[in-house]
Design an enzyme around this catalytic site. Structure first.
Site, short mmCIF file in Angstrom:
data_model
loop_
_atom_site.label_atom_id
_atom_site.label_comp_id
_atom_site.label_asym_id
_atom_site.label_seq_id
_atom_site.Cartn_x
_atom_site.Cartn_y
_atom_site.Cartn_z
N ASP A 50 -13.52 3.79 10.09
CA ASP A 50 -13.94 3.82 8.64
C ASP A 50 -14.31 2.59 8.18
O ASP A 50 -14.12 2.22 7.23
CB ASP A 50 -12.93 4.17 8.02
CG ASP A 50 -13.45 4.67 6.40
OD1 ASP A 50 -14.69 4.96 6.31
OD2 ASP A 50 -12.52 4.79 5.42
N LYS A 99 0.95 -1.06 0.11
CA LYS A 99 -0.05 -0.10 0.11
C LYS A 99 0.83 1.12 -0.02
O LYS A 99 1.60 1.46 0.83
CB LYS A 99 -1.05 -0.12 1.12
CG LYS A 99 -2.09 1.12 1.24
CD LYS A 99 -2.90 0.97 2.45
CE LYS A 99 -4.20 2.09 2.33
NZ LYS A 99 -5.20 1.73 3.32
N ASN A 136 -14.40 -1.76 3.15
CA ASN A 136 -13.29 -2.18 4.01
C ASN A 136 -13.34 -3.40 4.70
O ASN A 136 -12.50 -3.66 5.73
CB ASN A 136 -12.84 -1.10 4.99
CG ASN A 136 -12.40 0.28 4.28
OD1 ASN A 136 -11.76 0.10 3.19
ND2 ASN A 136 -12.64 1.63 4.83
N ASP A 181 -7.68 -1.40 5.88
CA ASP A 181 -7.59 0.17 5.65
C ASP A 181 -7.84 0.82 7.04
O ASP A 181 -8.71 1.28 7.57
CB ASP A 181 -9.07 0.58 5.03
CG ASP A 181 -8.70 1.77 4.28
OD1 ASP A 181 -7.78 2.65 4.27
OD2 ASP A 181 -9.63 2.19 3.43
N1 LIG Z 1 -3.98 -7.03 1.95
C1 LIG Z 1 -4.47 -6.83 0.98
N2 LIG Z 1 -4.73 -7.76 0.10
C2 LIG Z 1 -5.33 -7.72 -0.89
N3 LIG Z 1 -6.09 -6.73 -1.27
C3 LIG Z 1 -5.76 -5.65 -0.80
C4 LIG Z 1 -5.23 -5.62 0.39
N4 LIG Z 1 -5.41 -4.43 0.92
C5 LIG Z 1 -6.03 -3.63 0.17
N5 LIG Z 1 -6.32 -4.40 -0.81
C6 LIG Z 1 -7.30 -4.00 -1.88
O1 LIG Z 1 -7.06 -2.61 -2.08
C7 LIG Z 1 -8.24 -1.79 -1.93
C8 LIG Z 1 -8.09 -0.41 -1.26
O2 LIG Z 1 -7.44 -0.79 0.08
P1 LIG Z 1 -7.71 0.06 1.12
O3 LIG Z 1 -6.88 -0.20 2.37
O4 LIG Z 1 -9.28 0.19 1.53
O5 LIG Z 1 -7.37 1.87 0.88
P2 LIG Z 1 -8.07 2.92 0.26
O6 LIG Z 1 -7.66 3.86 1.32
O7 LIG Z 1 -7.79 3.31 -1.01
O8 LIG Z 1 -9.42 2.55 0.69
C9 LIG Z 1 -8.92 -2.75 -1.18
O9 LIG Z 1 -10.58 -2.46 -1.31
C10 LIG Z 1 -8.82 -4.09 -1.59
O10 LIG Z 1 -9.56 -4.57 -2.79
MG LIG Z 2 -10.69 1.32 1.98
#
Ligand SMILES: Nc1ncnc2c1ncn2[C@@H]1O[C@H](COP(=O)(O)OP(=O)(O)O)[C@@H](O)[C@H]1O
Ligand SMILES: [Mg+2]
Length: 252
Positions: free
Chosen positions: A189, A74, A194, A206
């Site tokens: 959130d 991320k 999430n 998230d």
């Molecule tokens: N550990 C993970 N493994 C697989 N997919 C992930 C993971 N973390 C995030 N994602 C994918 O990325 C998307 C966005 O991640 P998120 O942490 O919710 O960030 P944002 O702040 O952009 O909402 C998630 O909805 C998921 O589809």
């Molecule tokens: Mg998110």
């Protein structure tokens, strides 16, 4: 001699590949971020970035490889951390005391990444189901990849609910919220976007905005989380309400 130096400075193959990914991901892979990715590769935390899975306002998430299998990377955006910028800019910009405004933004974004990482650690020690945190550096958090064959598990929002035991999923989520609260945290959130699920297991994701109980707005955030979860499941056939979810979470 000069020619040699020039040669040595040429980017390595890996860097060229990174620049290729840069095109796909747009502005998120600025030079500083590419530098941190190279660091993570040298440290053997990751062995390659594959492709972006998701791009949000704050961050881009990549599927990547590590020596131990798939990981999720991320990357918090320096350039469009728009919420932080919008809310702070009018108080700082033009003030002669803050000539290095960019530095301050950068520090805030790094702080955000650090928060996500330490909240993920807290989840681990609380037994809350969330991606296992692997490494954080600057604006990047590396964590367990939740998915199969390079495809992330579905968000709760997108799960075909007629094929699963909805009340079981609901129970598991509430149970995780309760564990989290007992450990002294609120997600802040939490909603159907999430939460990742394979239809049976759930993972809360998230975490950058998550706060401790002592935060003055913690209770309000908890109410909002309970409201979102209750609303989603009530809409999908579970007989529940915000009040009931709140009561289960607060119950020791
Ligand atoms: N550990 C993970 N493994 C697989 N997919 C992930 C993971 N973390 C995030 N994602 C994918 O990325 C998307 C966005 O991640 P998120 O942490 O919710 O960030 P944002 O702040 O952009 O909402 C998630 O909805 C998921 O589809
Ligand atoms: Mg998110």
């Amino acid at each position: 001699m000069a020619r040699r130096l020039e040669k040595r400075k040429r980017p390595k193959r890996e860097d060229k590949i990174l620049h290729g990914v840069n095109k796909i991901a747009g502005h998120v892979l600025d030079d500083k971020t590419i530098y941190v990715i190279s660091f993570l590769k040298n440290a053997k935390v990751i062995s390659g970035l594959d492709y972006p899975i998701s791009e949000g306002k704050e961050a881009v998430v990549f599927k990547a490889r590590s020596p131990n299998g798939d990981v999720a990377v991320k990357i918090f955006k320096y350039e469009t951390s728009s919420f932080l910028k919008r809310s702070m800019i009018k108080y700082i910009e033009g003030d002669p005391r803050f000539p290095s405004l960019r530095m301050n933004y950068r520090s805030l974004v790094k702080l955000w990444a650090r928060k996500e990482y330490s909240n993920l650690k807290a989840c681990q020690s609380a037994g809350v189901s969330a991606p296992v945190p692997l490494k954080q550096r600057d604006n990047i958090v590396v964590m367990q990849f939740l998915g199969e064959k390079g495809v992330p598990y579905s968000r709760l929002k997108e799960l075909p609910l007629e094929e699963v035991d909805v009340s079981k999923l609901f129970e598991k989520i509430v149970d995780n919220m309760a564990k989290l609260w007992r450990k002294g945290y609120v997600h802040a959130d939490l909603n159907e976007f999430n939460i990742l699920t394979d239809g049976e297991r759930v993972w809360l994701i998230d975490w950058a905005q998550s706060v401790k109980k002592e935060h003055p707005l913690a209770r309000q955030f908890l109410e909002a989380d309970c409201r979102n979860i209750a609303k989603f499941f009530a809409k999908n056939g579970v007989d529940t309400s915000e009040k009931e979810v709140m009561a289960s979470v607060l119950k020791q």
